[in-house]
Design a protein around this motif. Structure first.
Motif, short mmCIF file in Angstrom:
data_model
loop_
_atom_site.label_atom_id
_atom_site.label_comp_id
_atom_site.label_asym_id
_atom_site.label_seq_id
_atom_site.Cartn_x
_atom_site.Cartn_y
_atom_site.Cartn_z
N UNK A 270 36.77 39.26 53.08
CA UNK A 270 35.52 40.01 52.91
C UNK A 270 35.71 41.45 53.39
N UNK A 271 36.31 41.63 54.56
CA UNK A 271 36.55 42.97 55.09
C UNK A 271 37.44 43.80 54.19
N UNK A 272 38.50 43.19 53.68
CA UNK A 272 39.42 43.91 52.79
C UNK A 272 38.75 44.27 51.48
N UNK A 273 37.97 43.35 50.91
CA UNK A 273 37.23 43.65 49.69
C UNK A 273 36.32 44.86 49.88
N UNK A 274 35.58 44.87 50.98
CA UNK A 274 34.65 45.96 51.26
C UNK A 274 35.38 47.28 51.46
N UNK A 275 36.44 47.27 52.23
CA UNK A 275 37.18 48.51 52.50
C UNK A 275 37.82 49.05 51.23
N UNK A 276 38.42 48.18 50.42
CA UNK A 276 39.04 48.62 49.17
C UNK A 276 38.01 49.19 48.20
N UNK A 277 36.86 48.55 48.14
CA UNK A 277 35.81 49.04 47.24
C UNK A 277 35.28 50.39 47.70
N UNK A 278 35.05 50.54 48.98
CA UNK A 278 34.58 51.83 49.51
C UNK A 278 35.62 52.93 49.26
N UNK A 279 36.90 52.61 49.43
CA UNK A 279 37.97 53.58 49.15
C UNK A 279 37.99 53.96 47.68
N UNK A 280 37.80 52.98 46.79
CA UNK A 280 37.78 53.25 45.35
C UNK A 280 36.61 54.16 44.98
N UNK A 281 35.45 53.90 45.57
CA UNK A 281 34.29 54.77 45.32
C UNK A 281 34.59 56.20 45.77
N UNK A 282 35.12 56.34 46.97
CA UNK A 282 35.40 57.67 47.50
C UNK A 282 36.47 58.38 46.69
N UNK A 283 37.51 57.64 46.24
CA UNK A 283 38.57 58.23 45.43
C UNK A 283 38.03 58.75 44.10
N UNK A 284 37.01 58.12 43.57
CA UNK A 284 36.38 58.55 42.32
C UNK A 284 35.35 59.63 42.51
N UNK A 285 35.07 59.97 43.77
CA UNK A 285 34.12 61.04 44.04
C UNK A 285 32.68 60.59 44.18
N UNK A 286 32.46 59.30 44.34
CA UNK A 286 31.11 58.80 44.57
C UNK A 286 30.72 59.19 45.99
N UNK A 287 29.66 59.96 46.11
CA UNK A 287 29.26 60.50 47.41
C UNK A 287 28.26 59.60 48.13
N UNK A 288 28.26 59.69 49.45
CA UNK A 288 27.25 59.02 50.27
C UNK A 288 27.39 57.52 50.37
N UNK A 289 28.60 57.00 50.17
CA UNK A 289 28.81 55.56 50.26
C UNK A 289 28.70 55.13 51.71
N UNK A 290 27.87 54.11 51.95
CA UNK A 290 27.68 53.58 53.31
C UNK A 290 28.05 52.11 53.34
N UNK A 291 28.64 51.69 54.46
CA UNK A 291 29.03 50.29 54.64
C UNK A 291 28.36 49.76 55.89
N UNK A 292 27.82 48.56 55.78
CA UNK A 292 27.26 47.88 56.96
C UNK A 292 27.83 46.47 57.00
N UNK A 293 28.08 45.99 58.20
CA UNK A 293 28.54 44.62 58.38
C UNK A 293 29.99 44.48 58.80
N UNK A 294 30.71 45.58 58.88
CA UNK A 294 32.07 45.54 59.41
C UNK A 294 31.97 45.80 60.90
N UNK A 295 32.73 45.23 61.76
CA UNK A 295 33.89 44.40 61.56
C UNK A 295 33.61 42.89 61.49
N UNK A 296 32.38 42.45 61.69
CA UNK A 296 32.10 41.01 61.66
C UNK A 296 32.49 40.40 60.32
N UNK A 297 32.17 41.09 59.23
CA UNK A 297 32.60 40.73 57.88
C UNK A 297 32.21 39.32 57.44
#
Length: 137
Positions: A67-94
């Motif tokens: 779950x943690x890896x899925x979330x981190x990879x997805x957030x990185x993909x969003x940022x790499x594409x220039x999607x701004x303001x991406x927020x993550x909640x729930x890490x590190x419990x995952x």
């Protein structure tokens, strides 16, 4: 009458950052989750039903680490594409991670937590005419 140097120089338009529409963000999220072996991926169209987002994605990871890896990879993909303001909640419990990409909200659960909250049933059932679609639809 001569023009001044400032008046003869064309004005430069401000460079705008790329703007992605909800469908592009959704496609990126679904592709990334599929590539990273998320399970039971569904998406629910919220457009016209609520103002919180246009789409909701729900997926399952096999373990806390997955779950943690899925979330981190997805957030990185969003940022790499220039999607701004991406927020993550729930890490590190995952056990349940929420990724807010403005027009698309992604929930990634461990299996037992997803079963307990069953948010896709709540959202697709609460929306008149709404339905949840798997990536295979």
């Amino acid at each position: 009458m001569a023009l001044s140097a400032a008046a003869s120089t064309p004005a430069t338009a401000p460079v705008s950052e790329p703007r992605y529409d909800a469908e592009e963000i959704l496609a990126l999220a679904l592709a990334r989750l599929e590539d990273d072996k998320a399970e039971d991926i569904i998406h629910i169209e919220l457009r016209g039903k609520t103002t919180i987002a246009d789409y909701m994605v729900v997926a399952t990871g096999r373990s806390q680490r997955h779950v943690g890896a899925l979330a981190e990879h997805l957030a990185e993909a969003f940022k790499a594409r220039g999607v701004k303001g991406v927020r993550i909640e729930g890490l590190p419990a995952a056990d349940w991670v929420l990724i807010d990409a403005s027009d698309v909200i992604v929930h990634i659960f461990q299996p037992e937590v997803r079963g307990f909250y069953n948010i896709e049933k709540m959202w697709s059932g609460a929306l008149a005419g709404g339905s949840a679609r798997t990536t295979r639809d």
